[in-house]
Design a protein around this motif. Structure first.
Motif, PDB file in Angstrom:
ATOM      1  N   ASN A 168    -136.397  13.155  33.646  1.00  0.00           N
ATOM      2  CA  ASN A 168    -134.944  12.939  33.601  1.00  0.00           C
ATOM      3  C   ASN A 168    -134.222  14.234  33.239  1.00  0.00           C
TER       4      ASN A 168
ATOM      5  N   CYS B 176    -133.845   7.163  44.348  1.00  0.00           N
ATOM      6  CA  CYS B 176    -132.883   7.552  45.400  1.00  0.00           C
ATOM      7  C   CYS B 176    -132.287   8.927  45.148  1.00  0.00           C
TER       8      CYS B 176
ATOM      9  N   LEU C  70    -129.815  11.557  49.415  1.00  0.00           N
ATOM     10  CA  LEU C  70    -130.008  12.217  50.722  1.00  0.00           C
ATOM     11  C   LEU C  70    -130.575  11.249  51.757  1.00  0.00           C
TER      12      LEU C  70
ATOM     13  N   HIS D 217    -138.828   8.135  48.652  1.00  0.00           N
ATOM     14  CA  HIS D 217    -139.249   9.444  49.158  1.00  0.00           C
ATOM     15  C   HIS D 217    -139.417  10.424  48.002  1.00  0.00           C
TER      16      HIS D 217
ATOM     17  N   THR E 271    -141.073  10.371  45.317  1.00  0.00           N
ATOM     18  CA  THR E 271    -140.963   9.793  43.967  1.00  0.00           C
ATOM     19  C   THR E 271    -142.296   9.244  43.465  1.00  0.00           C
TER      20      THR E 271
ATOM     21  N   HIS F  49    -144.274  10.768  40.692  1.00  0.00           N
ATOM     22  CA  HIS F  49    -143.764  10.682  39.317  1.00  0.00           C
ATOM     23  C   HIS F  49    -144.112   9.356  38.648  1.00  0.00           C
ATOM     24  N   ILE F  50    -144.724   8.441  39.374  1.00  0.00           N
ATOM     25  CA  ILE F  50    -144.921   7.081  38.861  1.00  0.00           C
ATOM     26  C   ILE F  50    -146.238   6.990  38.078  1.00  0.00           C
TER      27      ILE F  50
ATOM     28  N   VAL G 292    -132.121   2.591  36.540  1.00  0.00           N
ATOM     29  CA  VAL G 292    -133.105   1.637  36.026  1.00  0.00           C
ATOM     30  C   VAL G 292    -134.528   2.117  36.344  1.00  0.00           C
ATOM     31  N   LEU G 293    -135.416   1.819  35.424  1.00  0.00           N
ATOM     32  CA  LEU G 293    -136.846   2.011  35.648  1.00  0.00           C
ATOM     33  C   LEU G 293    -137.356   0.657  36.126  1.00  0.00           C
TER      34      LEU G 293
HETATM   35  C1  LIG Z   1    -138.209  14.624  43.712  1.00  0.00           C
HETATM   36  S1  LIG Z   1    -136.844  13.603  43.361  1.00  0.00           S
HETATM   37  C2  LIG Z   1    -136.500  12.881  44.939  1.00  0.00           C
HETATM   38  C3  LIG Z   1    -135.111  12.335  45.050  1.00  0.00           C
HETATM   39  C4  LIG Z   1    -134.767  11.818  46.450  1.00  0.00           C
HETATM   40  N1  LIG Z   1    -135.645  10.747  46.853  1.00  0.00           N
HETATM   41  C5  LIG Z   1    -134.826  12.963  47.439  1.00  0.00           C
HETATM   42  O1  LIG Z   1    -135.853  13.076  48.132  1.00  0.00           O
HETATM   43  O2  LIG Z   1    -133.867  13.749  47.489  1.00  0.00           O
HETATM   44  C6  LIG Z   1    -137.587  12.251  42.486  1.00  0.00           C
HETATM   45  C7  LIG Z   1    -136.559  11.259  41.974  1.00  0.00           C
HETATM   46  O3  LIG Z   1    -137.250  10.144  41.419  1.00  0.00           O
HETATM   47  C8  LIG Z   1    -136.615   9.781  40.205  1.00  0.00           C
HETATM   48  N2  LIG Z   1    -137.624   9.066  39.411  1.00  0.00           N
HETATM   49  C9  LIG Z   1    -138.689   9.561  38.755  1.00  0.00           C
HETATM   50  N3  LIG Z   1    -139.401   8.569  38.210  1.00  0.00           N
HETATM   51  C10 LIG Z   1    -138.768   7.417  38.524  1.00  0.00           C
HETATM   52  C11 LIG Z   1    -139.011   6.039  38.267  1.00  0.00           C
HETATM   53  N4  LIG Z   1    -140.067   5.645  37.556  1.00  0.00           N
HETATM   54  N5  LIG Z   1    -138.131   5.126  38.743  1.00  0.00           N
HETATM   55  C12 LIG Z   1    -137.068   5.508  39.474  1.00  0.00           C
HETATM   56  N6  LIG Z   1    -136.783   6.806  39.764  1.00  0.00           N
HETATM   57  C13 LIG Z   1    -137.626   7.734  39.291  1.00  0.00           C
HETATM   58  C14 LIG Z   1    -136.132  11.084  39.619  1.00  0.00           C
HETATM   59  O4  LIG Z   1    -135.109  10.908  38.682  1.00  0.00           O
HETATM   60  C15 LIG Z   1    -135.670  11.818  40.876  1.00  0.00           C
HETATM   61  O5  LIG Z   1    -134.326  11.555  41.178  1.00  0.00           O
END
Ligand SMILES: C[S@@+](CC[C@H](N)C(=O)[O-])C[C@H]1O[C@@H](n2cnc3c(N)ncnc32)[C@H](O)[C@@H]1O
Length: 254
Positions: free
Chosen positions: A11, A60, A64, A147, A149, A152-153, A109-110
């Motif tokens: 974040n 999101c 984009l 996309h 993301t 990060h999960i 939200v998570l």
């Molecule tokens: C690399 S960015 C990609 C953003 C967008 N999808 C793009 O491609 O421009 C990853 C995004 O995932 C969000 N993110 C990370 N972990 C997340 C989670 N557990 N739930 C929702 N969003 C998350 C981050 O805050 C970030 O905005």
């Protein structure tokens, strides 16, 4: 690193990067590629029924991908955990000709459960905007996209189980992220951006197993496109351009 510490690191990173996110040509290029891949792989885009789709997007960001998809679908609810990214998303909504009738919105939200009040509230607000009155059951979606993301999960099986519950019967997932093709995938992120990255890309066989194990049908994980991008000098290797394959993860809830 615990998953809550990783989330805080993410974040903080994305809040800092949000205002410049869309100015990065590689961010725009991968999202365009993801959009084209979704149109190729999700049948509703080929058979002309995409305007009936209610879409949920995980991570999101600034929107984009969301704003590319929105004109082609009925509604899109984006979720993200970084408030700065959502501020950028909301600024774009506000700059639309008619923000009050936009078919997309985003919430902070998570996602851990399909009945999450923020997701339900957002879906209800979009339904009201398009003139629907009342909805007895909780809102569910026709398509879940995400996309860049998944890396990060913390728990992929937990996320996939939640996404399964978020779908209507017959609904689909179409999730894109870069592939973990071995140690060479690590430089995708420069060293200073690796804190909070759970994995260096997604593994094809692992994703097939998880999606299949969740109960999805028509499971496919395929290379959808390749991104060429500059990586920094590290471990005696010079700064160089590398090719990163991106996978699309597909499945349908019966
Ligand atoms: C690399 S960015 C990609 C953003 C967008 N999808 C793009 O491609 O421009 C990853 C995004 O995932 C969000 N993110 C990370 N972990 C997340 C989670 N557990 N739930 C929702 N969003 C998350 C981050 O805050 C970030 O905005």
């Amino acid at each position: 690193m615990s998953s809550s510490t990783a989330l805080e690191a993410n974040n903080a990173r994305f809040n800092t990067e949000a205002s410049e996110w869309d100015a990065n040509k590689k961010h725009v290029e991968t999202c365009n590629n993801a959009f084209e891949a979704i149109k190729r792989y999700v049948p509703a885009f080929a058979d002309g029924s995409s305007k009936e789709l209610d879409v949920l997007e995980i991570g999101c960001g600034t929107g984009l991908l969301s704003f590319a998809l929105a004109p082609h679908v009925r509604s899109l609810v984006g979720v993200d955990t970084a408030s700065g990214m959502l501020d950028a998303f909301n600024a774009k909504v506000a700059s639309l000709a008619s923000p009050a009738s936009a078919n997309l919105c985003a919430v902070n939200v998570l996602v851990q459960e399909a009945d999450d009040v923020h997701i339900q509230g957002a879906a209800a607000a979009l339904a009201t905007r398009r003139g629907e009155s009342g909805h007895d059951a909780p809102y569910r979606f026709d398509l879940v996209v995400s996309h860049l993301t998944l890396h990060h999960i913390p728990s992929m099986p937990d996320l996939l189980a939640t996404l399964f519950q978020c779908l209507k019967p017959g609904g689909r997932i179409a999730l894109t992220d870069y592939e973990d093709f071995g140690p060479e995938a690590v430089p995708f992120h420069p060293k200073k951006k690796r804190e909070g990255v759970e994995r260096h890309g997604i593994k094809k066989d692992e994703m097939v197993e998880i999606i299949d194990g969740t109960g999805f049908n028509e499971v496919r994980v395929e290379q959808a496109f390749v991104l060429r991008k500059e990586v920094e000098a590290e471990d005696g290797k010079p700064a160089r351009e590398m090719e990163f394959p991106f996978l699309i993860c597909l499945g349908q809830r019966s």
